[in-house]
Motif scaffolding. Structure first.
Motif, PDB file in Angstrom:
ATOM      1  N   VAL A 132       4.173  61.788  54.988  1.00  0.00           N
ATOM      2  CA  VAL A 132       3.326  61.291  53.904  1.00  0.00           C
ATOM      3  C   VAL A 132       2.044  60.761  54.526  1.00  0.00           C
ATOM      4  CG1 VAL A 132       5.247  60.759  52.345  1.00  0.00           C
ATOM      5  CG2 VAL A 132       4.403  58.997  53.896  1.00  0.00           C
ATOM      6  N   ASP A 133       0.942  60.905  53.792  1.00  0.00           N
ATOM      7  CA  ASP A 133      -0.353  60.385  54.235  1.00  0.00           C
ATOM      8  C   ASP A 133      -0.747  59.280  53.266  1.00  0.00           C
ATOM      9  OD1 ASP A 133      -2.975  59.794  54.879  1.00  0.00           O
ATOM     10  OD2 ASP A 133      -3.595  61.881  55.087  1.00  0.00           O
ATOM     11  N   THR A 134      -0.644  58.042  53.738  1.00  0.00           N
ATOM     12  CA  THR A 134      -0.887  56.891  52.865  1.00  0.00           C
ATOM     13  C   THR A 134      -2.363  56.553  52.705  1.00  0.00           C
ATOM     14  OG1 THR A 134      -0.650  55.295  54.667  1.00  0.00           O
ATOM     15  CG2 THR A 134       1.359  55.928  53.466  1.00  0.00           C
ATOM     16  N   THR A 135      -3.241  57.357  53.315  1.00  0.00           N
ATOM     17  CA  THR A 135      -4.670  57.176  53.065  1.00  0.00           C
ATOM     18  C   THR A 135      -4.928  57.360  51.575  1.00  0.00           C
ATOM     19  OG1 THR A 135      -5.077  58.212  55.225  1.00  0.00           O
ATOM     20  CG2 THR A 135      -6.978  57.921  53.774  1.00  0.00           C
ATOM     21  N   TYR A 136      -4.136  58.243  50.993  1.00  0.00           N
ATOM     22  CA  TYR A 136      -4.283  58.604  49.579  1.00  0.00           C
ATOM     23  C   TYR A 136      -2.992  58.273  48.847  1.00  0.00           C
ATOM     24  CZ  TYR A 136      -7.777  61.206  52.124  1.00  0.00           C
ATOM     25  OH  TYR A 136      -8.783  61.537  52.979  1.00  0.00           O
ATOM     26  N   GLY A 137      -3.097  58.072  47.563  1.00  0.00           N
ATOM     27  CA  GLY A 137      -1.911  57.780  46.762  1.00  0.00           C
ATOM     28  C   GLY A 137      -1.489  56.332  46.930  1.00  0.00           C
ATOM     29  N   ASP A 138      -0.334  56.023  46.367  1.00  0.00           N
ATOM     30  CA  ASP A 138       0.168  54.660  46.473  1.00  0.00           C
ATOM     31  C   ASP A 138       1.636  54.700  46.895  1.00  0.00           C
ATOM     32  OD1 ASP A 138       1.789  55.071  44.159  1.00  0.00           O
ATOM     33  OD2 ASP A 138       0.149  54.463  42.859  1.00  0.00           O
ATOM     34  N   PRO A 139       2.200  53.548  47.254  1.00  0.00           N
ATOM     35  CA  PRO A 139       3.588  53.528  47.733  1.00  0.00           C
ATOM     36  C   PRO A 139       4.579  54.133  46.746  1.00  0.00           C
ATOM     37  CG  PRO A 139       2.525  51.435  48.210  1.00  0.00           C
ATOM     38  CD  PRO A 139       1.571  52.223  47.359  1.00  0.00           C
ATOM     39  N   ASP A 140       4.325  53.974  45.440  1.00  0.00           N
ATOM     40  CA  ASP A 140       5.234  54.545  44.438  1.00  0.00           C
ATOM     41  C   ASP A 140       5.302  56.060  44.557  1.00  0.00           C
ATOM     42  OD1 ASP A 140       5.510  51.956  43.554  1.00  0.00           O
ATOM     43  OD2 ASP A 140       4.496  52.260  41.644  1.00  0.00           O
ATOM     44  N   GLN A 141       4.142  56.695  44.726  1.00  0.00           N
ATOM     45  CA  GLN A 141       4.096  58.156  44.848  1.00  0.00           C
ATOM     46  C   GLN A 141       4.810  58.631  46.110  1.00  0.00           C
ATOM     47  OE1 GLN A 141      -0.230  58.148  44.568  1.00  0.00           O
ATOM     48  NE2 GLN A 141      -0.094  59.502  42.785  1.00  0.00           N
ATOM     49  N   HIS A 142       4.562  57.951  47.218  1.00  0.00           N
ATOM     50  CA  HIS A 142       5.184  58.359  48.487  1.00  0.00           C
ATOM     51  C   HIS A 142       6.689  58.128  48.452  1.00  0.00           C
ATOM     52  CE1 HIS A 142       1.212  59.068  49.905  1.00  0.00           C
ATOM     53  NE2 HIS A 142       0.868  57.792  49.845  1.00  0.00           N
ATOM     54  N   ALA A 143       7.102  57.019  47.878  1.00  0.00           N
ATOM     55  CA  ALA A 143       8.534  56.737  47.770  1.00  0.00           C
ATOM     56  C   ALA A 143       9.213  57.766  46.870  1.00  0.00           C
ATOM     57  CB  ALA A 143       8.754  55.320  47.240  1.00  0.00           C
ATOM     58  N   ALA A 144       8.545  58.190  45.803  1.00  0.00           N
ATOM     59  CA  ALA A 144       9.120  59.201  44.915  1.00  0.00           C
ATOM     60  C   ALA A 144       9.329  60.517  45.657  1.00  0.00           C
ATOM     61  CB  ALA A 144       8.214  59.407  43.698  1.00  0.00           C
ATOM     62  N   ARG A 145       8.383  60.888  46.506  1.00  0.00           N
ATOM     63  CA  ARG A 145       8.554  62.116  47.316  1.00  0.00           C
ATOM     64  C   ARG A 145       9.751  61.983  48.246  1.00  0.00           C
ATOM     65  NH1 ARG A 145       4.208  63.840  50.937  1.00  0.00           N
ATOM     66  NH2 ARG A 145       5.567  65.638  51.155  1.00  0.00           N
ATOM     67  N   ILE A 146       9.919  60.810  48.832  1.00  0.00           N
ATOM     68  CA  ILE A 146      11.048  60.590  49.748  1.00  0.00           C
ATOM     69  C   ILE A 146      12.359  60.640  48.969  1.00  0.00           C
ATOM     70  CG2 ILE A 146      12.135  58.909  51.284  1.00  0.00           C
ATOM     71  CD1 ILE A 146       9.188  58.019  51.994  1.00  0.00           C
ATOM     72  N   MET A 147      12.395  60.054  47.789  1.00  0.00           N
ATOM     73  CA  MET A 147      13.606  60.097  46.968  1.00  0.00           C
ATOM     74  C   MET A 147      13.951  61.536  46.586  1.00  0.00           C
ATOM     75  SD  MET A 147      14.901  57.105  46.797  1.00  0.00           S
ATOM     76  CE  MET A 147      16.145  57.449  45.564  1.00  0.00           C
ATOM     77  N   THR A 148      12.946  62.347  46.288  1.00  0.00           N
ATOM     78  CA  THR A 148      13.181  63.760  45.987  1.00  0.00           C
ATOM     79  C   THR A 148      13.778  64.463  47.198  1.00  0.00           C
ATOM     80  OG1 THR A 148      11.395  63.810  44.360  1.00  0.00           O
ATOM     81  CG2 THR A 148      12.071  65.927  45.309  1.00  0.00           C
ATOM     82  N   ALA A 149      13.241  64.191  48.381  1.00  0.00           N
ATOM     83  CA  ALA A 149      13.776  64.797  49.605  1.00  0.00           C
ATOM     84  C   ALA A 149      15.219  64.372  49.841  1.00  0.00           C
ATOM     85  CB  ALA A 149      12.901  64.426  50.801  1.00  0.00           C
ATOM     86  N   LEU A 150      15.524  63.106  49.572  1.00  0.00           N
ATOM     87  CA  LEU A 150      16.903  62.630  49.718  1.00  0.00           C
ATOM     88  C   LEU A 150      17.838  63.344  48.736  1.00  0.00           C
ATOM     89  CD1 LEU A 150      16.400  58.787  50.141  1.00  0.00           C
ATOM     90  CD2 LEU A 150      17.406  60.340  51.816  1.00  0.00           C
ATOM     91  N   ALA A 151      17.390  63.494  47.489  1.00  0.00           N
ATOM     92  CA  ALA A 151      18.216  64.154  46.475  1.00  0.00           C
ATOM     93  C   ALA A 151      18.441  65.620  46.831  1.00  0.00           C
ATOM     94  CB  ALA A 151      17.555  64.035  45.105  1.00  0.00           C
ATOM     95  N   GLN A 152      17.409  66.296  47.325  1.00  0.00           N
ATOM     96  CA  GLN A 152      17.550  67.699  47.724  1.00  0.00           C
ATOM     97  C   GLN A 152      18.514  67.830  48.897  1.00  0.00           C
ATOM     98  OE1 GLN A 152      13.438  68.690  48.425  1.00  0.00           O
ATOM     99  NE2 GLN A 152      13.094  69.294  46.296  1.00  0.00           N
ATOM    100  N   ARG A 153      18.430  66.908  49.810  1.00  0.00           N
ATOM    101  CA  ARG A 153      19.339  66.919  50.961  1.00  0.00           C
ATOM    102  C   ARG A 153      20.773  66.738  50.502  1.00  0.00           C
ATOM    103  NH1 ARG A 153      19.282  63.273  56.409  1.00  0.00           N
ATOM    104  NH2 ARG A 153      17.961  64.878  57.212  1.00  0.00           N
ATOM    105  N   GLU A 154      20.980  65.809  49.577  1.00  0.00           N
ATOM    106  CA  GLU A 154      22.336  65.561  49.078  1.00  0.00           C
ATOM    107  C   GLU A 154      22.873  66.792  48.342  1.00  0.00           C
ATOM    108  OE1 GLU A 154      24.739  62.467  46.182  1.00  0.00           O
ATOM    109  OE2 GLU A 154      22.706  62.005  46.824  1.00  0.00           O
ATOM    110  N   ALA A 155      22.011  67.466  47.591  1.00  0.00           N
ATOM    111  CA  ALA A 155      22.445  68.655  46.839  1.00  0.00           C
ATOM    112  C   ALA A 155      22.866  69.779  47.785  1.00  0.00           C
ATOM    113  CB  ALA A 155      21.318  69.111  45.923  1.00  0.00           C
ATOM    114  N   ARG A 156      22.231  69.850  48.954  1.00  0.00           N
ATOM    115  CA  ARG A 156      22.574  70.899  49.923  1.00  0.00           C
ATOM    116  C   ARG A 156      23.864  70.609  50.671  1.00  0.00           C
ATOM    117  NH1 ARG A 156      16.900  70.693  51.013  1.00  0.00           N
ATOM    118  NH2 ARG A 156      17.316  69.431  52.849  1.00  0.00           N
ATOM    119  N   SER A 157      24.280  69.311  50.726  1.00  0.00           N
ATOM    120  CA  SER A 157      25.471  68.982  51.525  1.00  0.00           C
ATOM    121  C   SER A 157      26.755  69.042  50.734  1.00  0.00           C
ATOM    122  CB  SER A 157      25.355  67.637  52.181  1.00  0.00           C
ATOM    123  OG  SER A 157      24.700  66.678  51.444  1.00  0.00           O
TER     124      SER A 157
END
Length: 194
Positions: A169-194
């Protein structure tokens, strides 16, 4: 979901802010721990941020040659500092082993710290997240916080060495909510694959 989210990046990059939002979004009680957690436990005499008389054995600031006219400030550690870091890394793993998910808010100081973390984390398959930010914004945040100038710039050049991330994530742009949402999506995708 992954029991460990490892946020790594420069000082002032926004890791703690993202970590706090992740705590709010997660359905599990993720504990937020990191290098600052470790530093907060260091006795003043051994801490460089406080100019302690034993900081060369613990943690010390080292002023470096300027980078393009900008100050550079490193954090170094001696034998006692390494013992504290290594112990802290292992304490975090024990917290996870006890069944607690964690968000690690880290600024890797060097290859030794990186390699120790990676060895300890390997069995847990953490989600490795690189937190990046442009120099000018890092310097602005450092100034607003009242921190000594140069640590953010130095750490931006060293914290990511030798790492391959699952997500950046590049925090120069966006806000913590947006970056955290991307991380949560990555976590959910990882869980779906396992």
């Amino acid at each position: 979901m992954s029991q460990i989210v490892f946020l790594n990046g420069a000082s002032s990059a926004g890791k703690t802010s993202i970590g706090r939002v992740l705590q709010d979004l997660a359905g599990e009680p993720y504990l937020l721990l990191g290098l600052d957690t470790c530093f907060a436990m260091v006795p003043p005499a051994w801490g460089g941020g406080r100019g302690g008389p034993l900081s060369q054995e613990g943690f010390a600031y080292q002023e470096l040659r300027a980078d393009g006219g900008h100050p550079m400030l490193a954090i170094t550690y001696g034998a006692v500092g390494w013992r504290m870091l290594a112990g802290f890394h292992r304490a975090v793993i024990e917290i996870v082993r006890a069944g607690n998910p964690v968000i690690v808010d880290e600024m890797l100081l060097d290859d030794r710290a990186r390699d120790d973390w990676l060895d300890l984390l390997a069995p847990w398959q953490p989600l490795l997240v690189g937190v990046f930010c442009e120099d000018a914004e890092l310097a602005r945040r450092e100034h607003v916080r009242g921190n000594r100038p140069g640590l953010a710039r130095w750490s931006a050049r060293h914290a990511h060495a030798g790492l391959t991330y699952h997500l950046t994530v590049d925090t120069t742009y966006g806000d913590p909510d947006q970056h955290a949402a991307r991380i949560m999506t990555a976590l959910a995708q990882r869980e779906a694959r396992s």
